[in-house]
Design a protein around this motif. Sequence first.
Motif: not given
Length: 276
Positions: A114-124, A126-129, A133-139
Motif C-alpha cells: 500500500x505504501x508503494x502504491x501511494x508513492x507511485x501515485x505521488x507526482x514525480x 513533489x518534495x519528500x516532505x 504529509x499526504x501519506x500520513x493524511x491517507x493513513x
Amino acid sequence: MTADAAQATGTAPGTILSMSNVEVIYDKVFLAIKGVSLEVGDGQMVALLGGNGAGKSTTLKTISGLLAPERGEVTRGHVHFRGEDLAPLSASQRVQRGLVHVLEGRRIFGHLTPEDNLLAAYPVRGSRARYQQLRDQVFTYFPRLKERSRTKAGYLSGGEQQMLAIGRALMTEPKLLMLDEPSLGLAPVLVEEIFAIIREINANEGVSVLLVEQNAAAALEIAHHAYLVENGHIVMSGEADVLRQNPDVQEFYLGGTGKVDYHNVKHYRRRKRWLA
C-alpha cells in the motif's frame, strides 16, 4: 472559479465542473450519452445514479479524458473544469489540474505494498516532505492501510483495496474526486464505513466529489445534489433529500414497497424517455 471565468464559460459562479449538452459515441456508431448536462459546485458532493448501461461511467470518462482507449469520442457539447475547456487536455494534464478519477474495480498495483502504491501515485516533482504529509493524511483517514502498509496490496480485502484506490487519488491533491462504484462488491458494513470517510474527506479537505453509484440509498445519504441518468439521458435532478422522497426514485432505486404495479413501471419508463 472567478465571476469573469464563469461568465465566459456560461457556468454559475462557484461551479468547479460543468458539462453542457455532451454527446459521446463509441466506434462512431453507438451513442452512449445523449445531451448530458450537469454541474458540481465547489466543495459539493454530487451523486450520479442509474442502472447498468445507463451512461454513468461514460460520463466520468468523458470528464477525465479516458474515452480514447475505448474508442469513444465527444461529438457534441463542452466540459469545463475550473473555467477551463477540457477538450484540448490529455488525461494526465487533467490530473495535474486537480481532477482525479477512481475507476470501477479498484485498479491498484497488486504486487506493490500500500505504501508503494501511494508513492507511485505521488507526482514525480513533489518534495519528500509533502509526500510524507499526504501519506500520513491517507493513513489518518484509512488507518487499516497503515496497519497493512507492508503487505502486498493484492492480499488486501476488497474493502481495503477500495480504501487504497481512494488513498492513491488523494496523493494527487485533487480539487475534484470522481468515484466510480466505490461500493461494488462490498459488504454493507464496509460500504457504510467507506462512504462515511468520503463524506469526511469532502468536509475536511473541501474536495468536491462526483460519485457514480448503483447503490442509490447509500449515495443519497451523503450527497448534496443528485442526477438520475437513464439510457444516456439525465431524466431527473435535484437536492439529494428531495430525490430521496420522490416516489418514483423510492420505487425503482430505493427498494420501494415491494409491490410493483407493472402498468405503472411501463408508464414511468415512457415518461422518463419523454422527459429526456
